[in-house]
Design a protein around this motif. Structure first.
Motif, PDB file in Angstrom:
ATOM      1  N   ASN A 650       0.827  -1.207   0.000  1.00  0.00           N
ATOM      2  CA  ASN A 650       0.000   0.000   0.000  1.00  0.00           C
ATOM      3  C   ASN A 650       0.863   1.260   0.000  1.00  0.00           C
ATOM      4  OD1 ASN A 650      -2.541   1.613   0.501  1.00  0.00           O
ATOM      5  ND2 ASN A 650      -1.475   2.017   2.422  1.00  0.00           N
ATOM      6  N   LYS A 651       1.916   1.281   0.818  1.00  0.00           N
ATOM      7  CA  LYS A 651       2.774   2.456   0.899  1.00  0.00           C
ATOM      8  C   LYS A 651       3.533   2.698  -0.405  1.00  0.00           C
ATOM      9  CE  LYS A 651       2.299   4.283   5.005  1.00  0.00           C
ATOM     10  NZ  LYS A 651       1.883   5.699   5.170  1.00  0.00           N
ATOM     11  N   PHE A 652       4.041   1.624  -1.007  1.00  0.00           N
ATOM     12  CA  PHE A 652       4.843   1.771  -2.223  1.00  0.00           C
ATOM     13  C   PHE A 652       4.003   2.160  -3.440  1.00  0.00           C
ATOM     14  CE2 PHE A 652       8.185  -0.581   0.049  1.00  0.00           C
ATOM     15  CZ  PHE A 652       9.291   0.152  -0.342  1.00  0.00           C
ATOM     16  N   THR A 653       2.744   1.718  -3.469  1.00  0.00           N
ATOM     17  CA  THR A 653       1.911   1.962  -4.653  1.00  0.00           C
ATOM     18  C   THR A 653       0.980   3.166  -4.503  1.00  0.00           C
ATOM     19  OG1 THR A 653       0.208   0.435  -3.849  1.00  0.00           O
ATOM     20  CG2 THR A 653       1.949  -0.486  -5.245  1.00  0.00           C
ATOM     21  N   LYS A 654       0.966   3.788  -3.326  1.00  0.00           N
ATOM     22  CA  LYS A 654       0.036   4.892  -3.088  1.00  0.00           C
ATOM     23  C   LYS A 654       0.283   6.037  -4.059  1.00  0.00           C
ATOM     24  CE  LYS A 654      -1.065   5.818   1.146  1.00  0.00           C
ATOM     25  NZ  LYS A 654      -1.035   6.305   2.552  1.00  0.00           N
ATOM     26  N   LYS A 655       1.544   6.395  -4.247  1.00  0.00           N
ATOM     27  CA  LYS A 655       1.884   7.501  -5.144  1.00  0.00           C
ATOM     28  C   LYS A 655       1.562   7.155  -6.597  1.00  0.00           C
ATOM     29  CE  LYS A 655       4.299  11.462  -5.746  1.00  0.00           C
ATOM     30  NZ  LYS A 655       4.372  12.675  -4.946  1.00  0.00           N
ATOM     31  N   MET A 661      -2.310  12.569  -4.094  1.00  0.00           N
ATOM     32  CA  MET A 661      -2.899  12.259  -2.793  1.00  0.00           C
ATOM     33  C   MET A 661      -2.158  13.014  -1.685  1.00  0.00           C
ATOM     34  SD  MET A 661      -3.277   8.577  -0.863  1.00  0.00           S
ATOM     35  CE  MET A 661      -4.563   8.018  -1.969  1.00  0.00           C
ATOM     36  N   ILE A 662      -2.926  13.558  -0.747  1.00  0.00           N
ATOM     37  CA  ILE A 662      -2.334  14.215   0.420  1.00  0.00           C
ATOM     38  C   ILE A 662      -2.139  13.160   1.500  1.00  0.00           C
ATOM     39  CG2 ILE A 662      -2.685  15.979   2.190  1.00  0.00           C
ATOM     40  CD1 ILE A 662      -4.315  17.547   0.170  1.00  0.00           C
ATOM     41  N   ASP A 663      -0.892  12.802   1.760  1.00  0.00           N
ATOM     42  CA  ASP A 663      -0.579  11.729   2.702  1.00  0.00           C
ATOM     43  C   ASP A 663      -0.854  12.184   4.130  1.00  0.00           C
ATOM     44  OD1 ASP A 663       0.112   9.227   3.408  1.00  0.00           O
ATOM     45  OD2 ASP A 663       2.285   9.463   3.137  1.00  0.00           O
ATOM     46  N   ASN A 664      -1.150  11.224   4.987  1.00  0.00           N
ATOM     47  CA  ASN A 664      -1.416  11.551   6.386  1.00  0.00           C
ATOM     48  C   ASN A 664      -1.105  10.354   7.259  1.00  0.00           C
ATOM     49  OD1 ASN A 664      -3.930  10.286   5.267  1.00  0.00           O
ATOM     50  ND2 ASN A 664      -4.589  10.483   7.392  1.00  0.00           N
ATOM     51  N   ASN A 665      -0.972  10.620   8.561  1.00  0.00           N
ATOM     52  CA  ASN A 665      -0.752   9.577   9.560  1.00  0.00           C
ATOM     53  C   ASN A 665      -2.035   9.447  10.377  1.00  0.00           C
ATOM     54  OD1 ASN A 665      -0.031   8.406  12.217  1.00  0.00           O
ATOM     55  ND2 ASN A 665       2.034   8.385  11.367  1.00  0.00           N
ATOM     56  N   GLU A 666      -2.714   8.313  10.234  1.00  0.00           N
ATOM     57  CA  GLU A 666      -4.025   8.150  10.863  1.00  0.00           C
ATOM     58  C   GLU A 666      -3.952   8.234  12.379  1.00  0.00           C
ATOM     59  OE1 GLU A 666      -2.865   6.324   8.465  1.00  0.00           O
ATOM     60  OE2 GLU A 666      -4.289   6.495   6.790  1.00  0.00           O
ATOM     61  N   LEU A 667      -2.872   7.696  12.977  1.00  0.00           N
ATOM     62  CA  LEU A 667      -2.754   7.726  14.429  1.00  0.00           C
ATOM     63  C   LEU A 667      -2.588   9.151  14.937  1.00  0.00           C
ATOM     64  CD1 LEU A 667      -2.479   6.297  17.145  1.00  0.00           C
ATOM     65  CD2 LEU A 667      -0.026   6.009  16.678  1.00  0.00           C
ATOM     66  N   LEU A 668      -1.735   9.942  14.266  1.00  0.00           N
ATOM     67  CA  LEU A 668      -1.547  11.332  14.687  1.00  0.00           C
ATOM     68  C   LEU A 668      -2.801  12.156  14.444  1.00  0.00           C
ATOM     69  CD1 LEU A 668       2.112  12.056  13.486  1.00  0.00           C
ATOM     70  CD2 LEU A 668       1.311  11.426  15.773  1.00  0.00           C
ATOM     71  N   ASP A 669      -3.520  11.875  13.347  1.00  0.00           N
ATOM     72  CA  ASP A 669      -4.776  12.585  13.094  1.00  0.00           C
ATOM     73  C   ASP A 669      -5.807  12.265  14.175  1.00  0.00           C
ATOM     74  OD1 ASP A 669      -3.834  13.824  10.818  1.00  0.00           O
ATOM     75  OD2 ASP A 669      -4.479  12.212   9.494  1.00  0.00           O
ATOM     76  N   PHE A 670      -5.829  11.003  14.622  1.00  0.00           N
ATOM     77  CA  PHE A 670      -6.738  10.621  15.708  1.00  0.00           C
ATOM     78  C   PHE A 670      -6.368  11.371  16.990  1.00  0.00           C
ATOM     79  CE2 PHE A 670      -7.342   8.037  19.513  1.00  0.00           C
ATOM     80  CZ  PHE A 670      -8.699   7.788  19.473  1.00  0.00           C
ATOM     81  N   LEU A 671      -5.078  11.395  17.335  1.00  0.00           N
ATOM     82  CA  LEU A 671      -4.654  12.056  18.566  1.00  0.00           C
ATOM     83  C   LEU A 671      -4.874  13.562  18.511  1.00  0.00           C
ATOM     84  CD1 LEU A 671      -1.378  10.120  19.453  1.00  0.00           C
ATOM     85  CD2 LEU A 671      -3.563  10.032  20.645  1.00  0.00           C
ATOM     86  N   SER A 672      -4.854  14.148  17.294  1.00  0.00           N
ATOM     87  CA  SER A 672      -5.079  15.591  17.184  1.00  0.00           C
ATOM     88  C   SER A 672      -6.493  15.973  17.597  1.00  0.00           C
ATOM     89  CB  SER A 672      -4.808  16.061  15.750  1.00  0.00           C
ATOM     90  OG  SER A 672      -5.815  15.600  14.864  1.00  0.00           O
ATOM     91  N   ARG A 673      -7.432  15.015  17.589  1.00  0.00           N
ATOM     92  CA  ARG A 673      -8.812  15.295  18.007  1.00  0.00           C
ATOM     93  C   ARG A 673      -8.985  15.175  19.517  1.00  0.00           C
ATOM     94  NH1 ARG A 673      -8.461  14.573  12.538  1.00  0.00           N
ATOM     95  NH2 ARG A 673     -10.285  15.441  11.464  1.00  0.00           N
ATOM     96  N   VAL A 674      -8.045  14.514  20.192  1.00  0.00           N
ATOM     97  CA  VAL A 674      -8.126  14.380  21.651  1.00  0.00           C
ATOM     98  C   VAL A 674      -7.615  15.672  22.278  1.00  0.00           C
ATOM     99  CG1 VAL A 674      -7.441  13.023  23.652  1.00  0.00           C
ATOM    100  CG2 VAL A 674      -7.701  11.914  21.421  1.00  0.00           C
ATOM    101  N   PRO A 675      -8.361  16.301  23.175  1.00  0.00           N
ATOM    102  CA  PRO A 675      -7.906  17.570  23.755  1.00  0.00           C
ATOM    103  C   PRO A 675      -6.743  17.371  24.717  1.00  0.00           C
ATOM    104  CG  PRO A 675      -9.949  16.863  24.791  1.00  0.00           C
ATOM    105  CD  PRO A 675      -9.697  15.907  23.660  1.00  0.00           C
ATOM    106  N   SER A 676      -5.821  18.326  24.703  1.00  0.00           N
ATOM    107  CA  SER A 676      -4.752  18.342  25.696  1.00  0.00           C
ATOM    108  C   SER A 676      -5.313  18.847  27.024  1.00  0.00           C
ATOM    109  CB  SER A 676      -3.607  19.240  25.225  1.00  0.00           C
ATOM    110  OG  SER A 676      -4.043  20.584  25.142  1.00  0.00           O
ATOM    111  N   ASP A 677      -4.496  18.827  28.066  1.00  0.00           N
ATOM    112  CA  ASP A 677      -4.965  19.299  29.365  1.00  0.00           C
ATOM    113  C   ASP A 677      -5.333  20.785  29.319  1.00  0.00           C
ATOM    114  OD1 ASP A 677      -4.612  16.804  30.331  1.00  0.00           O
ATOM    115  OD2 ASP A 677      -2.836  17.219  31.543  1.00  0.00           O
ATOM    116  N   VAL A 678      -4.592  21.569  28.528  1.00  0.00           N
ATOM    117  CA  VAL A 678      -4.907  22.989  28.391  1.00  0.00           C
ATOM    118  C   VAL A 678      -6.281  23.161  27.759  1.00  0.00           C
ATOM    119  CG1 VAL A 678      -4.246  25.132  27.238  1.00  0.00           C
ATOM    120  CG2 VAL A 678      -2.497  23.717  28.281  1.00  0.00           C
ATOM    121  N   GLN A 679      -6.553  22.407  26.710  1.00  0.00           N
ATOM    122  CA  GLN A 679      -7.851  22.524  26.041  1.00  0.00           C
ATOM    123  C   GLN A 679      -8.986  22.027  26.928  1.00  0.00           C
ATOM    124  OE1 GLN A 679      -6.601  20.273  22.581  1.00  0.00           O
ATOM    125  NE2 GLN A 679      -6.650  22.110  21.311  1.00  0.00           N
ATOM    126  N   VAL A 680      -8.727  20.983  27.715  1.00  0.00           N
ATOM    127  CA  VAL A 680      -9.753  20.507  28.652  1.00  0.00           C
ATOM    128  C   VAL A 680     -10.132  21.613  29.619  1.00  0.00           C
ATOM    129  CG1 VAL A 680     -10.194  18.908  30.563  1.00  0.00           C
ATOM    130  CG2 VAL A 680      -9.127  18.073  28.470  1.00  0.00           C
TER     131      VAL A 680
END
Length: 703
Positions: A650-655, A661-680
C-alpha cells in the motif's frame, strides 16, 4: 456642492429657515469614496459605510474589496421626525475573522440641507483621535422633502427599513459556494537565498479570506500537500490571488511570484487539475480546485427555526441517517444554535452601557448577530445553522461591544466542543476571558442541537483536521514557556517513574514485588503472541472505563498545575516590551517561539495519549476500543508477514495510484482530536452563580 467636515458645521445652501420638527423623507445616494485610508498590509482596504441616526444603525453598504477609491452607487430612503439629530457616517475596513478597522467618520447635519431638491454632498472623513490625519472623503447625493403622512405610514416604512437592513446584514454573511483547494507542489521556483535555494510558502486570498501554507525549507520544487476550503460570497469577486514567498528569519520575506485564477471559468462539482505559471517570474504552482454548492448555513429568526419544523427535521435526520453513511463523506452533520439573550454584561461605554453583538465561529465558518444598542441585557433571538465537517470541532461564541470610532471591545467568550452539547437544552453559560482560563462578567443563553452521522464522524477522525486560517501570531511569553516546560517535564517524569519502578524490581527493593514481577514476566514471555499488544491496551481502556476515578481527580490536579497569567503579569510583560527587550532580541524571537511551541507539542502529545485512556472524550475512547479490537482480531487470525506485506504494498503503490494524494498519519490525526490538558481546561464549563463577582467566581472555579 456642500463640503462637510467631520467637526465643522455645514454651509447653508438656503436662506429660509427649516423647522426642526415634523415628518421628512431623506433620500441618500452613496456614490463613491476618494483616497480612503490604508488599513491592510497590502497597501489597500476593504471599505464599507455605516449610517447611524439617533445612535442606531439605519443602513450598511456593501463591501468593496481592495480599493481606496470605491464606487458603491447605493440608494436608501429614511423617514425622520426631527432634523436636529445629525446623520452619523462611519467608514470601516472589513477584516474576515477579525475586528474591522476604523477608517474615518463625518456628520451630515440635516437641519442645514435645502429641501425638495437633490444636493451633491462631500463628506470629509476625520478621526477624532487624530483630527489632522487625511482619511479621504465620501461623495453623496441627498434629497430632503417634507412628508405629510400619517404615523402608520412612518411605522410601516421604518419596519420595512429595519427588515431591509436585517436582510442585507444576513446576506452579507452567507456564502453561496465552497472552493476546495489542494495545494500540491511548486516547480522550478526562483532561488532567493545565497545557497541557490529558497524556503517557499504560499498565500491565498479570495476577497477578505486569507490562507497561508506551511514553509518547505531549502528547495525550488516544494511539496506542500495541503487541503483547505474557502467561501464564495455574493459580494466577493471570483478571482483567487496566489502569491509565493521565501521565508527569511529576522527580516522581511522575499517575494517569489504571483498568479491569479478566475473561478468563474471553472465548471462546478468537478475537480480541476491546474498548473499555474507565476507572472513575470519563472516557476509553476500545482493545484487541485473543486467548486461545490453551499452547505447548510443560515441565519433566521426564532419563528423560522429549521429543526423545529417536523417535515424539515425528518429530512435532515434522513440525510444524516445510517443509510447515507458513505455518501458525501465531508458532510458529517448539522448544528443549530439559538442565540437567545445575555444578562449582566460588562459596561464598556462611559454611559454605563454597552452595544453588544455576538459572533459565532465553527472552525473557519463565522456568523454574527445584529447589535443591540445601549443595553447590558440584550435579546437577539436569532437562529444560526452551520454545516459540520468534523464532529470534534469547537463552537466559539464571543460577545463584543460595538464602538463608534475604534475596534469593538471584548466582553466575553465561551468555547463548547460539539460532542459535549446536550441537544435542545436551553442553558446559561458564564462568559470567560479571552484566554478561556477564568470568568468575566455576564451570562449568555443558548440552545444548541447537533445532528450527525456516527460513521462519517468516525471516518473523518483519521484524516487531517481543518486548520484555522485566522490565528493570532505566536508571541514569546515567559509564563507560557514555563508552563509548557512543566507540562513536558510531567510527561517525561511519568516515563522516568515507570523506568524506576521496573529497575526497583530488578534490584529487589521489595521482595514481594520482585517475585510477582518475575513470575508475571516468565508467564507473559513464554505465552506471548503479537495480538496481545493491542489486547493489553484494550484491557487498559476497559479497566479505566469501569474502575478509574481519575477523571475527576485529573481536573482538580490540572487546576493546581496550570498557573494562568493574570492582569498584573500581562502588564509586566507589556512594560518589558516597552523597555525595548523584544526589539533587541527580534532576531532570536523565532527561536524562542520554536522552543515554546516544541515543548507544547511534546506535552500535548503525552496529554492526548493519557486523555484517550482516561475517557476524556468518550466518543474517541470508544473509537479506540473498536480499532484495538480489530487489530487484535487481525493479528490473531492473520500471520504478521501478510499484514506487513499488505502495509508495504500500500505504501509503495500509493503515489502510483494517486500522484496528488495528500498523505497523512491516521494515528496522529486521531490524537489531534483528543484535547490536551490545556484545552480541557478551556472547554470546561464554569459554575454559574449570578450573585458572585468575577473575582469571587475566579477563586471559586479554581479551588
Amino acid at each position: 456642492m456642500l463640503d462637510m467636515g467631520a467637526s465643522c458645521s455645514l454651509g447653508v445652501a438656503s436662506k429660509r429657515t427649516v423647522p426642526h420638527s415634523g415628518m421628512y423623507k431623506l433620500e441618500l445616494e452613496l456614490k463613491r469614496g476618494h483616497n480612503l485610508a490604508v488599513r491592510d498590509r497590502g497597501g489597500s482596504s476593504d471599505p464599507y459605510v455605516k449610517f447611524k441616526l439617533g445612535g442606531k444603525e439605519v443602513f450598511r453598504s456593501k463591501i468593496i474589496h481592495k480599493n481606496l477609491n470605491p464606487v458603491w452607487d447605493e440608494k436608501m430612503t429614511l423617514i425622520v421626525d426631527s432634523l436636529s439629530e445629525p446623520l452619523y457616517v462611519k467608514v470601516f475596513d472589513y477584516d474576515f475573522g477579525l475586528q474591522d478597522d476604523f477608517m474615518g467618520s463625518a456628520f451630515l447635519y440635516l437641519e442645514s440641507l435645502e429641501q425638495q431638491r437633490t444636493i451633491p454632498v462631500t463628506l470629509v472623513l476625520k478621526d477624532p483621535q487624530c483630527p489632522d490625519e487625511d482619511l479621504g472623503m465620501l461623495e453623496l447625493a441627498v434629497t430632503l422633502t417634507p412628508k405629510d403622512s400619517p404615523l402608520e405610514e412612518r411605522q410601516d416604512s421604518t419596519q420595512q427599513q429595519s427588515v431591509r437592513l436585517s436582510d442585507l446584514h444576513r446576506k452579507s454573511q452567507l456564502w453561496r459556494g465552497i472552493v476546495s483547494i489542494a495545494l500540491i507542489e511548486g516547480r522550478n521556483l526562483t532561488p532567493m537565498d545565497p545557497n541557490g535555494l529558497s524556503d517557499p510558502y504560499v498565500k491565498f486570498r479570495l476577497g477578505p479570506q486569507k490562507y497561508k501554507s506551511k514553509t518547505v525549507p531549502k528547495t525550488l520544487s516544494p511539496q506542500w500537500r495541503e487541503q483547505f476550503d474557502l467561501h464564495l460570497y455574493e459580494e466577493t469577486g471570483e478571482v483567487l490571488e496566489i502569491t509565493v514567498w521565501d521565508k527569511d528569519t529576522g527580516r522581511r520575506d522575499d517575494f517569489i511570484g504571483r498568479c491569479h485564477l478566475d473561478l468563474s471559468t471553472l465548471a462546478k462539482e468537478h475537480t480541476h487539475h491546474l498548473e499555474l505559471p507565476l507572472e513575470d517570474w519563472r516557476g509553476f504552482v500545482v493545484l487541485l480546485v473543486t467548486l461545490t454548492a453551499s452547505a447548510a448555513v443560515s441565519i433566521a429568526d426564532l419563528s423560522v427555526t429549521p429543526l423545529d419544523d417536523p417535515q424539515e427535521r425528518r429530512e435532515i435526520l434522513k440525510q444524516y441517517g445510517m443509510r447515507k453513511s458513505f455518501s458525501n463523506m465531508r458532510d458529517v452533520g448539522i448544528v443549530q444554535v439559538k442565540v437567545l439573550r445575555a444578562e449582566g454584561l460588562m459596561a464598556a461605554d462611559v454611559t454605563g452601557k454597552s452595544d453588544p453583538f455576538c459572533v459565532l465561529e465553527l472552525n473557519n465558518d463565522r456568523l454574527q448577530t445584529h447589535t443591540v444598542y445601549k443595553n447590558l441585557n440584550p435579546e437577539w433571538n436569532k437562529v444560526f445553522t452551520f454545516n459540520v465537517k468534523d464532529i470534534h470541532s469547537v463552537l466559539e461564541v464571543t460577545v463584543f461591544d460595538e464602538d463608534r470610532d475604534r475596534s469593538a471591545d471584548f466582553l466575553g467568550k465561551i468555547a463548547i466542543p460539539l460532542l459535549k452539547i446536550r441537544n435542545a437544552e436551553q442553558k446559561a453559560y458564564l462568559l470567560k476571558n479571552k484566554e478561556l482560563t477564568g470568568p468575566t462578567k455576564g451570562f449568555i443563553f443558548l440552545e444548541i442541537e447537533v445532528i450527525y452521522n456516527t460513521v462519517k464522524a468516525a471516518m473523518r477522525t483519521i484524516v487531517p483536521a481543518e486548520q484555522k486560517y485566522i490565528e493570532e501570531e505566536p508571541k514569546v511569553s515567559k509564563q507560557l514557556l514555563q508552563q509548557n516546560f512543566n507540562r513536558a517535564k510531567r510527561c517525561i517524569m511519568v516515563l522516568i517513574s515507570f523506568g524506576t519502578f521496573i529497575n526497583s524490581c530488578f534490584e529487589w527493593e521489595s521482595a514481594q514485588r520482585s517475585i510477582i514481577s518475575f513470575v508475571l514476566f516468565v508467564v507473559v514471555v513464554w505465552n506471548f503472541e503479537l495480538y496481545m499488544l493491542p489486547l493489553a491496551l484494550l484491557l487498559l481502556l476497559v479497566w479505566n472505563y469501569f474502575f478509574c476515578s481519575s477523571r475527576e481527580a485529573a481536573e482538580v490536579s490540572m487546576d493546581a498545575t496550570f498557573e494562568w497569567e493574570d492582569e498584573d503579569e500581562e502588564k509586566e510583560d507589556k512594560d518589558s516590551e516597552h523597555k525595548g527587550f523584544m526589539d533587541k532580541l527580534y532576531a532570536i524571537q523565532d527561536v524562542f517561539i520554536s522552543v515554546q511551541n516544541g515543548l507544547d507539542e511534546v506535552a500535548s502529545f503525552g496529554e492526548r495519549v493519557k486523555n484517550t485512556f482516561n475517557w476524556t472524550v468518550p466518543f474517541l475512547s470508544w473509537l479506540a476500543i473498536t480499532a484495538l479490537c480489530l487489530a487484535t482480531f487481525l493479528l490473531y487470525l492473520i500471520p504478521l508477514r501478510y499484514l506487513v506485506l499488505a502495509w508495504g504494498v500500500n505504501k509503495f503503490t500509493k503515489k502510483l495510484r494517486d500522484p496528488y494524494m495528500i498523505d497523512n498519519n491516521e494515528l496522529l490525526d486521531f490524537l489531534s482530536r483528543v484535547p490536551s490538558d490545556v484545552q480541557v481546561m478551556q472547554y470546561r464549563e464554569l459554575k454559574a452563580d449570578p450573585g458572585q463577582s468575577p473575582n469571587k467566581r475566579r477563586r471559586t472555579n479554581l479551588s
